[in-house]
Design a protein around this motif. Structure first.
Motif, PDB file in Angstrom:
ATOM      1  N   UNK A 212       0.863  -1.176   0.000  1.00 48.22           N
ATOM      2  CA  UNK A 212       0.000   0.000   0.000  1.00 48.22           C
ATOM      3  C   UNK A 212       0.902   1.229   0.000  1.00 48.22           C
ATOM      4  N   UNK A 213       0.742   2.072  -1.018  1.00 54.06           N
ATOM      5  CA  UNK A 213       1.595   3.248  -1.162  1.00 54.06           C
ATOM      6  C   UNK A 213       0.745   4.500  -1.306  1.00 54.06           C
ATOM      7  N   UNK A 214       1.364   5.606  -0.961  1.00 52.75           N
ATOM      8  CA  UNK A 214       0.750   6.917  -1.144  1.00 52.75           C
ATOM      9  C   UNK A 214       1.662   7.722  -2.061  1.00 52.75           C
ATOM     10  N   UNK A 215       1.137   8.064  -3.230  1.00 53.40           N
ATOM     11  CA  UNK A 215       1.899   8.790  -4.243  1.00 53.40           C
ATOM     12  C   UNK A 215       1.135  10.076  -4.526  1.00 53.40           C
ATOM     13  N   UNK A 216       1.665  11.187  -4.044  1.00 58.83           N
ATOM     14  CA  UNK A 216       0.945  12.450  -4.206  1.00 58.83           C
ATOM     15  C   UNK A 216      -0.378  12.372  -3.480  1.00 58.83           C
ATOM     16  N   UNK A 217      -1.474  12.641  -4.198  1.00 61.48           N
ATOM     17  CA  UNK A 217      -2.799  12.571  -3.579  1.00 61.48           C
ATOM     18  C   UNK A 217      -3.455  11.213  -3.759  1.00 61.48           C
ATOM     19  N   UNK A 218      -2.741  10.253  -4.334  1.00 60.55           N
ATOM     20  CA  UNK A 218      -3.284   8.919  -4.592  1.00 60.55           C
ATOM     21  C   UNK A 218      -2.750   7.922  -3.575  1.00 60.55           C
ATOM     22  N   UNK A 219      -3.659   7.127  -3.015  1.00 62.82           N
ATOM     23  CA  UNK A 219      -3.292   6.050  -2.103  1.00 62.82           C
ATOM     24  C   UNK A 219      -3.953   4.783  -2.604  1.00 62.82           C
ATOM     25  N   UNK A 220      -3.163   3.699  -2.672  1.00 63.65           N
ATOM     26  CA  UNK A 220      -3.723   2.448  -3.152  1.00 63.65           C
ATOM     27  C   UNK A 220      -2.718   1.316  -3.087  1.00 63.65           C
ATOM     28  N   UNK A 221      -3.078   0.221  -3.740  1.00 63.16           N
ATOM     29  CA  UNK A 221      -2.294  -1.013  -3.721  1.00 63.16           C
ATOM     30  C   UNK A 221      -1.536  -1.147  -5.035  1.00 63.16           C
ATOM     31  N   UNK A 222      -0.258  -1.517  -4.954  1.00 65.00           N
ATOM     32  CA  UNK A 222       0.540  -1.766  -6.163  1.00 65.00           C
ATOM     33  C   UNK A 222       0.029  -3.061  -6.781  1.00 65.00           C
ATOM     34  N   UNK A 223      -0.481  -2.980  -8.010  1.00 62.73           N
ATOM     35  CA  UNK A 223      -0.998  -4.175  -8.676  1.00 62.73           C
ATOM     36  C   UNK A 223      -0.114  -4.651  -9.819  1.00 62.73           C
ATOM     37  N   UNK A 224       0.760  -3.782 -10.311  1.00 63.26           N
ATOM     38  CA  UNK A 224       1.575  -4.160 -11.454  1.00 63.26           C
ATOM     39  C   UNK A 224       2.846  -3.318 -11.470  1.00 63.26           C
ATOM     40  N   UNK A 225       3.978  -3.982 -11.709  1.00 65.29           N
ATOM     41  CA  UNK A 225       5.254  -3.282 -11.863  1.00 65.29           C
ATOM     42  C   UNK A 225       5.817  -3.694 -13.212  1.00 65.29           C
ATOM     43  N   UNK A 226       5.932  -2.733 -14.112  1.00 67.42           N
ATOM     44  CA  UNK A 226       6.472  -2.988 -15.445  1.00 67.42           C
ATOM     45  C   UNK A 226       7.843  -2.343 -15.562  1.00 67.42           C
ATOM     46  N   UNK A 227       8.461  -2.505 -16.705  1.00 67.28           N
ATOM     47  CA  UNK A 227       9.780  -1.908 -16.906  1.00 67.28           C
ATOM     48  C   UNK A 227       9.686  -0.393 -17.048  1.00 67.28           C
TER      49      UNK A 227
ATOM     50  N   UNK B 141       7.665  -2.631   5.776  1.00 67.03           N
ATOM     51  CA  UNK B 141       8.295  -3.444   6.812  1.00 67.03           C
ATOM     52  C   UNK B 141       7.359  -4.467   7.441  1.00 67.03           C
ATOM     53  N   UNK B 142       6.068  -4.256   7.332  1.00 65.23           N
ATOM     54  CA  UNK B 142       5.125  -5.121   8.029  1.00 65.23           C
ATOM     55  C   UNK B 142       3.896  -5.354   7.149  1.00 65.23           C
ATOM     56  N   UNK B 143       3.324  -6.538   7.212  1.00 63.70           N
ATOM     57  CA  UNK B 143       2.094  -6.776   6.446  1.00 63.70           C
ATOM     58  C   UNK B 143       0.872  -6.113   7.082  1.00 63.70           C
ATOM     59  N   UNK B 144       1.037  -5.565   8.301  1.00 62.71           N
ATOM     60  CA  UNK B 144      -0.068  -4.881   8.957  1.00 62.71           C
ATOM     61  C   UNK B 144      -0.365  -3.581   8.217  1.00 62.71           C
TER      62      UNK B 144
END
Length: 188
Positions: A124-139, A170-173
């Motif tokens: 779960x990340x917060x990027x600017x005003x967006x918060x959500x779950x990383x679903x895909x990492x591409x090149x 650091x934690x799955x919590x």
């Protein structure tokens, strides 16, 4: 038409037939590169720490390596030397260099993400005003699924140039921030 000369040099002649065969071999090589890269990445990641981002990085490295080999093989099969492309090389190199700056920055950002792992899939990340779950990492980009079901595609160079918050590194919590408005006279 098949033997029509497209261009020629000192020791080579490029015809429609040669160019057609080269394109067929490159297309087959593209499909073969996809298959081989997936197979080898699967086998290579079986020996490593089972990291999904490492698997993606290996798959991309294998794919582009095989694709370059197939392109060179196609040119060799139809007897088109690399010097046949030298006349357009200078102009293409300058245009390619200018146009590919952001693409290369995103590609190196992707390699940075996959090797240093500041986040992983399902973080779960917060990027600017967006918060959500990383679903895909591409090149070249990373996809974040926000809580309102929108997907934000973030160029990878963003992570090298800007700060972001990883709530689950650091934690799955999960950590949530909530604001409560109460009266100043209310009992805590």
């Amino acid at each position: 038409v098949w033997n029509a000369v497209l261009w020629e040099g000192d020791s080579y002649v490029v015809t429609v037939r040669k160019l057609t065969w080269a394109l067929i071999i490159v297309f087959a090589g593209f499909r073969g590169s996809l298959w081989l890269s997936r197979l080898l990445a699967r086998r290579a990641s079986a020996f490593s720490a089972k990291s999904e981002t490492l698997h993606i990085l290996l798959e991309h490295i294998f794919f582009y390596s095989f694709l370059c080999i197939f392109i060179l093989f196609a040119l060799r099969i139809v007897h088109i030397p690399l010097t046949a492309f030298a006349f357009i090389g200078g102009g293409v190199a300058v245009g390619f260099g200018l146009g590919m700056q952001t693409v290369c920055a995103n590609l190196f950002g992707g390699i940075f993400i996959m090797t240093t792992q500041p986040f992983r899939l399902r973080d779960i990340v917060e990027i600017g005003e967006h918060t959500g779950v990383i679903t895909e990492i591409n090149s070249r980009s990373t996809v974040v699924q926000c809580y309102d079901e929108t997907e934000v595609v973030v160029p990878n160079r963003y992570f090298m140039e800007n700060s972001f918050t990883n709530w689950t590194r650091k934690s799955p919590l999960h950590r949530y921030r909530m604001t409560f408005v109460t009266s100043s006279e209310a009992d805590p």
